[in-house]
Design a protein around this motif. Structure first.
Motif, short mmCIF file in Angstrom:
data_model
loop_
_atom_site.label_atom_id
_atom_site.label_comp_id
_atom_site.label_asym_id
_atom_site.label_seq_id
_atom_site.Cartn_x
_atom_site.Cartn_y
_atom_site.Cartn_z
N HIS A 109 1.82 17.27 -11.03
CA HIS A 109 2.61 17.54 -12.25
C HIS A 109 1.98 16.95 -13.52
N ARG A 110 1.07 15.99 -13.37
CA ARG A 110 0.43 15.45 -14.57
C ARG A 110 -1.07 15.67 -14.61
N THR A 111 -1.73 15.60 -13.44
CA THR A 111 -3.19 15.72 -13.48
C THR A 111 -3.66 17.14 -13.16
N GLY A 112 -2.72 18.04 -12.94
CA GLY A 112 -3.09 19.44 -12.71
C GLY A 112 -4.01 19.61 -11.52
N ASP A 113 -5.13 20.31 -11.73
CA ASP A 113 -6.06 20.58 -10.63
C ASP A 113 -7.21 19.58 -10.58
N GLU A 114 -7.08 18.51 -11.33
CA GLU A 114 -8.19 17.56 -11.42
C GLU A 114 -8.55 16.94 -10.07
N TRP A 115 -7.50 16.69 -9.27
CA TRP A 115 -7.75 16.02 -7.99
C TRP A 115 -7.30 16.88 -6.81
N CYS A 116 -8.08 16.78 -5.71
CA CYS A 116 -7.59 17.41 -4.48
C CYS A 116 -7.51 16.36 -3.38
N ILE A 117 -7.78 15.09 -3.76
CA ILE A 117 -7.50 14.00 -2.82
C ILE A 117 -6.51 13.07 -3.50
N TYR A 118 -5.58 12.59 -2.73
CA TYR A 118 -4.53 11.74 -3.29
C TYR A 118 -4.38 10.46 -2.46
N PRO A 119 -4.19 9.32 -3.15
CA PRO A 119 -4.01 8.05 -2.42
C PRO A 119 -2.65 8.01 -1.74
N THR A 120 -2.57 7.31 -0.64
CA THR A 120 -1.27 7.12 0.03
C THR A 120 -0.47 6.08 -0.74
N TYR A 121 0.80 5.99 -0.40
CA TYR A 121 1.67 4.97 -1.01
C TYR A 121 1.02 3.60 -0.93
N ASP A 122 0.54 3.25 0.29
CA ASP A 122 0.00 1.90 0.49
C ASP A 122 -1.22 1.63 -0.38
N PHE A 123 -2.03 2.66 -0.58
CA PHE A 123 -3.22 2.41 -1.38
C PHE A 123 -2.90 2.41 -2.87
N ALA A 124 -1.86 3.11 -3.27
CA ALA A 124 -1.56 3.21 -4.70
C ALA A 124 -0.66 2.09 -5.21
N HIS A 125 0.30 1.72 -4.36
CA HIS A 125 1.36 0.87 -4.91
C HIS A 125 0.89 -0.53 -5.31
N GLY A 126 0.31 -1.25 -4.36
CA GLY A 126 -0.14 -2.61 -4.66
C GLY A 126 -1.21 -2.62 -5.72
N GLN A 127 -2.09 -1.62 -5.67
CA GLN A 127 -3.18 -1.58 -6.65
C GLN A 127 -2.64 -1.30 -8.05
#
Ligand code: ATP
Ligand code: MG
Length: 562
Positions: free
Chosen positions: A204-222
């Protein structure tokens, strides 16, 4: 003396406040940073309100800051509509994130670099296992997992594959990035958890820029670390994720945010899970996310609950280390307490019946003065017309009261005061063909006008009334619990089996005193002796619609002695 005071103070702090005060005293942080991290995949509910009050409340209390961070790492379920509603809800509760409106998706580039750093260190690898093979190797809590044949790929190979994943060479699910930790850990989250997955889905914000996404665990603490969050507060189910949270921070050598868990808020007769609430909306069991029966913030706002009441409630519930179920009556109590202070009193008759004052001149109108709020002099007064024909509530008249000595309302030959007006005496009544009361007749005593009563008469009952020719007709929506089962956290079957079929009752025959005619959407009223009501968005120029917020305990207890 000093010591006792100090001790008393400590006792009243909850465990999170104690931790913060200790951290501040030891100089670990110069000030605190908390965050509220909603995933924009639905509307916020009362459980989130508790988390908002906790995070923003602590920042307020300790002169720190609370960030709003949208945890928008899952492109499939997230929508801008939810982002907007979440912001509106937090503002409505009275909190301000100032310029700190963050998105985990703003950190995608930084998170990606962190992932490469882990790969280069040999602490993460690309795995090609199918879901099925993955499940076979992962073991059980009592049996260690087995290594994937791809576990020992070189950092160089991993890096190349990861870049190819990012460049969109592979299909969804073909490869993942996993942390290289410990396959025999009793904590399943430490068995080489997945850090990145391929999803060819626009965000919804980065459009087609990414086709890989971090999991909750990798995104949240970081994300916490990037924002230098000092105290990352989350609900108990994340306790098992904490070793991974800490491991990632250590391996990445980044700012050491710390996670602390507290119990979720559960309410009886209520579900607080976005997934379940969404089902109710999508299946049309309620009129929308903001249906006044919903425990969403937008629902309870529409119902008439106030921000002050919700904040008070959150404070009363406090924070616990164990999950429990809170009585929804506690929330309603907080709402009543607040509305008692702020809602204007008016006469609203739920089940009107005609009362004719036979000794009152046909065309005479006299204006009576009513106090808007006995709790608040500054709320002023209002005028209401008194006429020959009035309405009172059918429940306030009994032809033949079962226990006559305890009946202080109206009945043949009985006297009551019409509030802010005169004492009247019932002289008769007329019944319809079906046996129900059509009209009640009474005579008023001119010596008993409120404020100018020279009669010395004492009556025990006081009734609400509305002038019939001036009455405003309104629709009133009466709500009851959405679920009939007390502990909804324990049910094993479908939530639909527990829905209350009578959670909404619409009364279109209510009459209200004319002073309410100019009411605006959002205005709050106490219909005397009935309850608290809010003017709903569905109101039109010709017709007001009210939501019953909560019922009232009968504060005119003298009207009917228990
Ligand atoms: P749900 O299960 O309803 O979707 P969630 O935890 O997945 O809830 P998030 O948007 O991820 O929803 O939550 C944002 C924040 O609100 C998190 O920190 C979460 O721990 C907190 N939160 C969610 N539900 C509750 C609750 N019932 N009581 C207290 N805090 C809650
Ligand atoms: Mg969530």
């Amino acid at each position: 003396m000093e010591e006792i005071k100090q001790e008393g103070r400590k006792e009243s702090l909850n465990f999170i406040e104690q931790m913060i005060e200790k951290d501040l005293a030891e100089g670990r942080f110069s000030s605190i940073v908390t965050r509220f991290p909603p995933e924009p995949n639905g509307y916020l509910h009362i459980g989130h309100a508790k988390s908002i009050c906790l995070n923003f409340g602590l920042a307020e209390k300790y002169g720190g800051k609370c960030n709003l961070r949208f945890d928008d790492t899952n492109p499939e379920k997230e929508e801008t509509e939810y982002v907007e509603s979440i912001k509106e809800d937090i503002k409505w509760l009275g909190y301000d994130w100032e310029d700190r409106e963050y998105y985990a998706s703003d950190y995608f580039e930084e998170l990606y670099k962190m992932a490469e750093f882990l790969i280069e260190k040999g602490s993460a690898y690309i795995d090609d296992l199918s879901q099925e093979e993955f499940n076979k190797l992962k073991g059980t809590p009592t049996q260690p997992g087995k290594p994937s044949p791809y576990r020992d790929r070189s950092p160089g190979e991993n890096l190349q594959l990861f870049r190819e994943m990012k460049d969109g060479i592979y299909k969804d699910g073909e490869r993942v990035l996993r942390a290289k930790i410990d396959l025999s850990s009793p904590n399943m989250h430490m068995r080489d958890p997945i850090l990145y997955r391929i999803k060819h889905v626009p965000h919804h914000r980065t459009g087609d820029e990414w086709c890989i996404y971090p999991t909750y665990d990798f995104a949240h603490g970081q994300s916490d670390s990037i924002e230098k969050v000092t105290h990352s507060l989350c609900t108990l189910e994340f306790e098992v994720h904490r070793p991974l949270y800490d491991w990632l921070i250590r391996e990445l050598e980044i700012y050491p945010s710390e996670q602390t868990e507290f119990a979720r808020l559960n309410l009886n007769y209520t579900v607080v899970s976005k997934r379940n609430l969404r089902t109710l909306v999508e299946e049309g069991r309620v009129s929308g996310w903001d249906d006044p029966r919903m425990p969403t913030i937008s629902g309870i706002r529409r119902r008439g609950f106030t921000p002050a009441a919700i904040r008070k409630f959150a404070d009363t519930v406090g924070v616990a280390r164990r999950n429990g179920v809170t009585d929804v009556a506690l929330l309603e109590y907080a709402v009543r307490e607040d509305l008692n202070k702020v809602a204007s009193r008016v006469f609203g008759i739920m089940d009107p019946v005609k009362l004719i004052i036979t000794n009152w001149p046909e065309d005479k109108t006299e204006m009576m003065t009513g106090k808007n709020n006995p709790e608040d002099e500054s709320a002023g007064t209002r005028e209401m017309p008194f006429t020959k024909e009035l309405y009172i509530d059918r429940a306030d008249f009994k032809e033949d009261p079962p226990s006559p000595r305890k009946w202080y309302r109206l009945g043949p030959d009985r006297e009551v005061r019409l509030k802010f007006a005169y004492i009247i005496k019932c002289t008769g009544f007329k019944k319809g063909d079906d046996g129900s009361i059509d009209e009640i007749y009474a005579e008023y005593d001119p010596e008993t006008r409120s404020g100018q009563d020279t009669s010395g008469k004492k009556v025990k009952g006081t009734l609400s009334w509305v002038s019939a020719p001036n009455a405003m007709n309104a629709e009133v929506r009466l709500y009851d619990r959405l679920f009939i089962t007390e502990n909804m956290t324990e049910i094993k079957d479908d939530i639909h089996n527990h829905l209350n079929p009578h959670s909404l009752d619409i009364n279109t025959s209510v009459v209200i005193e004319p002073s309410v005619r100019e009411a605006q959407v959002g205005d709050m009223f106490q219909f005397e002796r009935v309850g608290y009501f809010r003017v709903d968005e569905d109101s039109t120029a010709g017709k007001l619609v009210f939501n019953r917020t909560v019922t009232l305990r009968d504060t005119w207890a003298r009207a009917e002695k228990k």
